[in-house]
Every structure is written in C-alpha cells, then in structure tokens.
Design an enzyme around this catalytic site. Sequence first.
Site, short mmCIF file in Angstrom:
data_model
loop_
_atom_site.label_atom_id
_atom_site.label_comp_id
_atom_site.label_asym_id
_atom_site.label_seq_id
_atom_site.Cartn_x
_atom_site.Cartn_y
_atom_site.Cartn_z
N THR B 18 0.86 -1.18 0.00
CA THR B 18 0.00 0.00 0.00
C THR B 18 0.90 1.22 0.00
O THR B 18 1.92 1.25 0.69
CB THR B 18 -1.01 0.00 1.17
OG1 THR B 18 -2.00 1.01 0.92
CG2 THR B 18 -0.38 0.28 2.52
N CYS B 24 -3.35 8.16 7.48
CA CYS B 24 -3.97 6.84 7.49
C CYS B 24 -3.07 5.85 8.21
O CYS B 24 -1.87 6.08 8.36
CB CYS B 24 -4.19 6.34 6.07
SG CYS B 24 -5.49 7.18 5.20
N HIS B 41 -5.63 -0.70 5.12
CA HIS B 41 -5.26 0.72 5.00
C HIS B 41 -6.51 1.54 5.38
O HIS B 41 -7.42 1.69 4.58
CB HIS B 41 -4.84 0.99 3.56
CG HIS B 41 -4.38 2.39 3.30
ND1 HIS B 41 -3.57 2.72 2.24
CD2 HIS B 41 -4.62 3.55 3.94
CE1 HIS B 41 -3.34 4.02 2.25
NE2 HIS B 41 -3.98 4.55 3.26
#
Lengths: 208, 152
Positions: B18, B24, B41
């Site tokens: 990711t 995040c 995520h």
Amino acid sequence: MEKIRSLSEFEYGALKEIGNIGVGNSAVSLARLVNDIVYTRVLDIKFGLIEDIPKITGFSESPVLGTLMRIKEDLTGYILVFFPENGAKNLCMSLSGEKEKEDLTDPMNLSLIEEVSHILAGTYVTSLAKFLKLNLSISIPFATYDMSGSIFNSVVTEIGYIADFALMLDAEFLIKEKKINGNILTLFDPESLDCLLKRINSMIDQNP
Amino acid sequence: MVGIGDCAIARCPVKIKTSGLGSCVGVTIYDRHEKIGGLLHTMLPNIKKAGIKDNPTKFTDAGIEYLVAEIIENGGSRRKLEAKLVGGSSMFENSHMNIGERNIKSAKETLKKLGLEIIAEDTGKNYGRTIIFDTLTGDLLIKTMLRGDKVI
C-alpha cells in the site's frame, strides 16, 4: 444524513467555469511573481466518495511540495497547492535569483513556496468569493515535502472526518519557459457543494 | 496493491503493498505458522460517528475486526496472530490535524480488545510511508522519501 447525488451536465459546466475563474486569477498573481506567461486549465471536477478520490487522481510516490490551507466561512473545505519536485526547485531559483539547484528541505525554500502558495490560494478564493458573492477566507499555509500520495492522503482523511463525500476541483498551471508546473486542488464538503450550486442557480435566475 | 479504505489477504509467497500512508494507518495481521496475512489501510479512527457504514475497512476499529475475522476464516488461528502498525503521521506540522494520532490509538485499543499482540510499529512523526508486506516472512518493508527504507 447526506444524500448521494450526481452532478448534472449544467452543474458540472458551471463548477468548471468557477474553477477556471479562480485559477485564472491565481495565474495572474503567479505571472506577476515570476514575470512570465502562465498557462492554466481546469483538469478535472469530481464529486464522489472520499475514499475513491485518491483512485481518481492517481497520485503516486513521486515527491512534491504541498501547501495546505483551510477554506473558511460560507464554504468549508481545503485547498492544496502543489508543485512537483522540479517545478518547486525552478520556482525557488526564479524567485531567489540563485543559479544553483535549490534544496527543498531548506526552511527558507519551504517558506518561500508556502508564501507563493498562499498568494495563489488567496487570489483563487478571493475571486471565487467575489464572483459568487460569498464570504470566504483561508487559513495560514502549512507546507510539507513528501510523496504526493501521502500528502493527499492526509488531506482526504481530514475531510473524511466531517463528510463522506467531497467535491474536487483540480486545476493546473504551467510556465513553459521556466518549466514550472503545479496544481491547485480544492476539496469542498457536500454542504458547501449545495451552497455553491444554490448560488449558481440563483445567479442564473437573476439574469435570464 | 491496497488502496485507501481497503484491505487484502494473501498466502505465502505473495507480497501486498500500500502506498502513500499519511495520517492513514496501515495494519498487518500475520499468522507465522500458516503463512497467511492481511494488510489494511484505514482512514478514520472509528465507525460509530460515521454516516455511511457500509465500508468497514475505511475505519480503523471496524477494519481490524473485519480483517482478523477474514484471516481466521481463511485458515489463520487467532492465538497465533501477530500485528504490526505503520503510519498515522501528521503531515502538516502545527496544523491541528491529529487524525493520525487518533487512528493509532484506535488501532491499539482494537487490537488489545481482540487479544492481538503488536510486535512492531513505525508510527507518528511527519512523513509519508509506503509499505510492502511479505507473507513469506511477515516482514514489512517501509519506504520513505527522505528518511530511507527500513524493515520491521
């Protein structure tokens, strides 16, 4: 509870035009700063789920210098001005008059870009406010130098905290001679979008 | 490749990636014995305040619960699961944006509630991270722009 909506052809066009007016005025400020011709265009307008916006914009791990400002008063949202690494370096060189390749982690350069971005976003928001007859202001700028994906990610997250949907206006400006290009990304929350559209519709009613 | 508000589960020898974690949080859950693991995520700390709740992987608390349940369903064993935590930074210093912090707090609370141990973490600070999760070893390769790469 927010309603899921899609933009009509007309609304889309009107929003694009508003974006054009804003970025056009910013371009004039930028042109004065760097003393060169600035080209601009609105690349994209999207209204959608927050988590889909990064997929649409296709940000990556490439380094950019991003400056964030909050839009306040009648409309709420965020403005993000960013310059890819090379554009930012060229901008610093052209403003400071130095010939050496600038170091973008240097606080002086960061603050230089921060100021330029603040001027751009300022003219952008002022022209929108004038055109739409709304009260708008922007916060002080916060600049950072990192992967474009991460910078964008944190802004999207922040707006995700108050809304599920957002309107995104992506505009580009380009100074050919000095090889500077950059983007102005505006994210409005859905309430502001409603306010915007209402304002557009009432303006049309007044001028048949 | 995992996008924002998304997760993926894979078995050895697949790698899951990711990119561009800002505020995040990236969470990996791994069963070393079965060599099965997942990467999540998430964007927001908790699902309770949300208007639209149909995507649990957008929220740190619901996302972790979802991922753990999926791994167990696919052959992982709850007692053997180990967790790693990455991200949750505040990209713009002094801007009063502290979602990253709250994401990390929420992740830790959720993992504790589920009885999972956090064996490594690289969180907070003010820079973005890209992670690549290797389901063969459970290792996480963390890439940053100015601060080099590391493995946790």
